[in-house]
Scaffold this active site. Structure first.
Site, PDB file in Angstrom:
ATOM      1  CE  LYS A  31      -2.418   1.670   3.667  1.00  0.00           C
ATOM      2  NZ  LYS A  31      -2.337   3.136   3.686  1.00  0.00           N
ATOM      3  CG  ASP A  58      -5.079   4.362   1.775  1.00  0.00           C
ATOM      4  OD1 ASP A  58      -6.220   4.795   1.497  1.00  0.00           O
ATOM      5  OD2 ASP A  58      -4.705   4.142   2.946  1.00  0.00           O
ATOM      6  CE  LYS A  60      -6.960   6.581   4.645  1.00  0.00           C
ATOM      7  NZ  LYS A  60      -5.539   6.269   4.391  1.00  0.00           N
ATOM      8  CG  ASP A  63     -11.592  18.843  -3.206  1.00  0.00           C
ATOM      9  OD1 ASP A  63     -12.505  19.686  -3.345  1.00  0.00           O
ATOM     10  OD2 ASP A  63     -10.401  19.155  -3.067  1.00  0.00           O
ATOM     11  CB  THR A 122      -9.519   1.790  11.657  1.00  0.00           C
ATOM     12  OG1 THR A 122      -8.281   2.268  11.117  1.00  0.00           O
ATOM     13  CG2 THR A 122     -10.224   0.942  10.629  1.00  0.00           C
ATOM     14  NE  ARG A 214       1.165   2.201  13.010  1.00  0.00           N
ATOM     15  CZ  ARG A 214       0.312   3.074  13.550  1.00  0.00           C
ATOM     16  NH1 ARG A 214       0.773   4.051  14.304  1.00  0.00           N
ATOM     17  NH2 ARG A 214      -0.993   2.959  13.324  1.00  0.00           N
TER      18      ARG A 214
HETATM   19  O1  LIG Z   1      -9.625   3.627   8.159  1.00  0.00           O
HETATM   20  C1  LIG Z   1      -8.430   3.496   7.805  1.00  0.00           C
HETATM   21  C2  LIG Z   1      -8.007   3.673   6.506  1.00  0.00           C
HETATM   22  C3  LIG Z   1      -6.698   3.491   6.182  1.00  0.00           C
HETATM   23  N1  LIG Z   1      -5.791   3.149   7.115  1.00  0.00           N
HETATM   24  C4  LIG Z   1      -4.382   2.954   6.699  1.00  0.00           C
HETATM   25  O2  LIG Z   1      -3.992   1.600   6.961  1.00  0.00           O
HETATM   26  C5  LIG Z   1      -2.679   1.553   7.462  1.00  0.00           C
HETATM   27  C6  LIG Z   1      -2.683   0.921   8.821  1.00  0.00           C
HETATM   28  O3  LIG Z   1      -1.371   0.846   9.318  1.00  0.00           O
HETATM   29  P1  LIG Z   1      -1.038   0.236  10.750  1.00  0.00           P
HETATM   30  O4  LIG Z   1       0.420   0.525  10.921  1.00  0.00           O
HETATM   31  O5  LIG Z   1      -1.339  -1.232  10.671  1.00  0.00           O
HETATM   32  O6  LIG Z   1      -1.891   0.928  11.762  1.00  0.00           O
HETATM   33  C7  LIG Z   1      -2.138   2.977   7.448  1.00  0.00           C
HETATM   34  O7  LIG Z   1      -1.382   3.144   6.279  1.00  0.00           O
HETATM   35  C8  LIG Z   1      -3.385   3.853   7.387  1.00  0.00           C
HETATM   36  O8  LIG Z   1      -3.175   5.019   6.631  1.00  0.00           O
HETATM   37  C9  LIG Z   1      -6.192   2.962   8.404  1.00  0.00           C
HETATM   38  O9  LIG Z   1      -5.386   2.657   9.303  1.00  0.00           O
HETATM   39  N2  LIG Z   1      -7.504   3.128   8.715  1.00  0.00           N
END
Ligand SMILES: O=c1ccn([C@@H]2O[C@H](COP(=O)(O)O)[C@@H](O)[C@H]2O)c(=O)[nH]1
Length: 234
Positions: A31, A58, A60, A63, A122, A214
């Protein structure tokens, strides 16, 4: 099953991104998000394509319809697999975006990306939704409404937390893609993720893809962390 796991390249520059891709050759789906794309532009996409990786771009988008449509036309030209937009940019915007990815891909001679909508980030809790954002719906209902809006506007799927994926899977068609970030193995730190489940729980609940960053990329041994996550997914 391991091709269900998407790993975010949340790093500041091209050099760090290439180092991470080289460290984890087992990962087939990467991603590219706001930090890396803002820093490198499409150069990182070329690197990933040259290694035959699938790409989730991603960005997002959020606009007015005309602006989002322009961005979607441009992004569709990169030949990526998944592209994001916020569902709450509204129906006119979602429809314009769905049409724009087709136009952009056709113009570039590429396959259109699956356009998927963010239902609710999230990192937002039920409390944040009610008290800070002043949304008068219960969180699961709001996430479902956003997914249904995306589906009725012609999008291919949604991004949702694993806590809502079972409900969305039941209400949206079986072909509607459901992509879940906010996935945390029991041994990993949750960080800023407020609505998480484990990888096994997310898959069992109906997720098509898990985005796990992470816990793998910031681990002392990312290869070992990747293997542990894969064994949990099955
Ligand atoms: O609602 C959302 C949409 C996108 N993300 C993205 O996913 C990854 C999660 O990374 P972690 O390190 O596993 O937390 C990150 O790139 C976010 O931009 C999200 O977390 N929630």
């Amino acid at each position: 099953m391991t091709d269900k796991i998407i790993v975010p390249l949340d790093v500041p520059d091209l050099e760090s991104a290439i180092a991470l891709v080289d460290k984890l050759p087992q990962v087939t789906f990467w991603k590219v998000g706001l930090e890396l794309f803002t820093s490198t532009g499409p150069a990182i996409l070329e690197v990933l394509k040259s290694r035959q990786k699938r790409i989730f771009l991603d960005l997002k988008f959020h606009d007015i319809p005309n602006t989002v449509a322009g961005a979607c036309r441009a992004a569709a030209g990169y030949g990526v697999d998944l592209l994001t937009i916020h569902a709450n940019c509204g129906k006119d915007c979602l429809k314009a975006a769905a049409e724009a990815v087709q136009v952009g891909a056709e113009k570039a001679g590429t396959k259109p990306p699956n356009l998927i909508a963010i239902t609710l980030l999230t990192s937002i809790s039920a409390r944040d939704l009610a008290f800070d954002l002043k949304i008068p719906l219960e969180l699961p209902e709001f996430a479902l409404e956003m997914a249904l809006l995306a589906e009725s506007s012609g999008l291919n799927g949604a991004v949702c937390s694993p806590q809502e994926v079972a409900q969305l899977r039941e209400s949206c068609g079986k072909d509607f893609l459901l992509v879940c970030p906010g996935v945390r193995p029991s041994w990993a730190d949750k960080g800023d993720q407020k609505r998480s489940l484990t990888p096994a729980q997310a898959v069992q609940a109906g997720a098509d893809f898990l985005v796990i960053g992470r816990p793998i990329t910031a681990a002392a041994d990312p290869v070992l962390a990747w293997e542990k996550v894969c064994s949990e997914v099955g």
